[in-house]
Enzyme design. Structure first.
Site, PDB file in Angstrom:
ATOM      1  N   CYS A 142       0.819  -1.213   0.000  1.00 10.52           N
ATOM      2  CA  CYS A 142       0.000   0.000   0.000  1.00 10.52           C
ATOM      3  C   CYS A 142       0.853   1.263   0.000  1.00 10.52           C
ATOM      4  O   CYS A 142       0.633   2.167  -0.815  1.00 10.52           O
ATOM      5  CB  CYS A 142      -0.943  -0.017   1.200  1.00 10.52           C
ATOM      6  SG  CYS A 142      -0.154  -0.407   2.772  1.00 10.52           S
ATOM      7  N   HIS A 222      -2.437   5.101   6.590  1.00  9.39           N
ATOM      8  CA  HIS A 222      -1.089   5.662   6.700  1.00  9.39           C
ATOM      9  C   HIS A 222      -1.132   7.132   6.301  1.00  9.39           C
ATOM     10  O   HIS A 222      -2.021   7.572   5.562  1.00  9.39           O
ATOM     11  CB  HIS A 222      -0.114   4.947   5.758  1.00  9.39           C
ATOM     12  CG  HIS A 222      -0.094   3.459   5.898  1.00  9.39           C
ATOM     13  ND1 HIS A 222       0.294   2.817   7.039  1.00  9.39           N
ATOM     14  CD2 HIS A 222      -0.394   2.485   4.996  1.00  9.39           C
ATOM     15  CE1 HIS A 222       0.234   1.498   6.851  1.00  9.39           C
ATOM     16  NE2 HIS A 222      -0.189   1.283   5.625  1.00  9.39           N
TER      17      HIS A 222
END
Length: 343
Positions: A142, A222
């Site tokens: 990711c 994140h």
């Protein structure tokens, strides 16, 4: 048109999302999903009427005892499939490679595995063409996916010289918050660069990129901060134009009360995204700043969703059913509702 038959090995955080995405594609057919679990997670596949397979005979018996009508074992699923997307936990996928090779099946691994496991790492807007008709690839993680997307946009505009990024990494996946993770602390990764920089270079060796990372006590997403030295002095509008060339980068603004990852998650739920997923890199437009030949920006990465469109494109590339990257990306974006503006 004959559809490519796709098997999903591992029906967890990524696997269930890939299965749903494959189900939406006009040129793909979901051959089935395989796992070792018998709890609510695989029951969701049953409710969706996906063919469910067990890893082996022992787990098939356990599924049957749990009232799950298994369609067979992994070997049965592989026999009826053209390509396998392995979404099993980290390091387990590497153990499955020999079986896939033995059966002559094309396969896709996820970013938790090493680049060397396939010899090719994939990001659709950067290197789709290099994956066409390959036997295997790895969709990068990711964080790496977000790095490659944003740096590719700058590179394509002739603006990228070197990039330095700091990653604030979620501690664990949301559904495992009660099992693992950290509380009341920050955990910096001791190695610089952190693994994401070299991983981005596995997709595009031309990137001059160094990353550092800190694990933080939250699970929603994140967050990245980037300082990029550009090839020349420019202005904010040219940088925004470069980012707008990517169909998988979306702009958000503080002025819209999107000041944190929880508010962005709420937005995804509000617009009806499955699981509240965000497939795009969400860049703060009103934070982005250009000073001479330096660029500063920050963005949010949905760790559970950003790799899903990449995986769909990787299937098309390996299968050779769509040689044009832009056409594949467009098909995937339309099926998943990927957009550059959320409203």
């Amino acid at each position: 048109m004959e559809k490519i038959r796709v098997a999903i090995n591992g029906y967890g955080v990524i696997g269930k999302r890939v299965a749903d995405a494959v189900h939406l594609q006009e040129d793909m057919e979901l051959a089935g999903v395989c796992d070792v679990i018998t709890d609510w997670r695989i029951q969701m596949a049953v409710l969706k009427k996906y063919p469910v397979f067990a890893s082996d005979d022992m787990f098939k018996t356990k599924m049957n005892e749990a009232g799950i009508n298994s369609s067979g074992t992994l070997n049965d699923l592989l026999a009826s499939s053209d390509i396998i997307v392995d979404c099993t936990p980290k390091k387990i996928a590497a153990q499955n490679i020999e079986l896939y090779k033995k059966l002559g099946k094309k396969f896709i691994l996820q970013g938790g595995e090493k680049h060397e496991a396939t010899g090719h790492s994939f990001s659709a807007e950067n290197n789709y063409a290099t994956a066409i008709n390959l036997d295997a690839t790895r969709v990068v993680s990711c964080n790496t996916t977000s790095i490659v997307r944003t740096l590719t946009a700058l590179k394509n505009a002739g603006l990228l010289l070197k990039a330095r990024g700091t990653l604030l990494r979620r501690a664990t996946d949301p559904w495992e918050s009660h099992l693992t993770g950290i509380m009341n602390t920050l955990v910096p990764e001791k190695d610089i660069p952190s693994h994401q920089g070299p991983d981005a270079q596995s997709v595009d060796p031309s990137f001059n990129v160094i990353t550092s990372a800190v694990k933080v006590p939250e699970t929603l997403s994140h967050l990245h901060y980037w300082n990029v030295q550009l090839t020349r002095k420019t202005d904010k509008e040219e940088v925004l134009d470069a980012f707008n060339k990517s169909t998988r980068i979306a702009m958000i603004e503080y002025s819209d009360e999107l000041a944190a990852n929880n508010t962005v998650k709420e937005l995804m739920l509000a617009i009806g995204r499955p699981y509240g997923d965000m497939y795009e890199v969400a860049v703060w437009k009103d934070m982005l700043k250009v000073v001479g030949d330096e660029l500063f920006y920050a963005y949010i990465v949905d760790n559970q969703a950003i790799v899903i469109p990449e995986t769909i494109d990787a299937i098309r590339a390996l299968a050779g059913i769509e040689p044009d990257a832009e056409k594949s990306i467009k098909k995937t974006n339309e099926s998943l509702g990927v957009k550059q503006s959320f409203y």
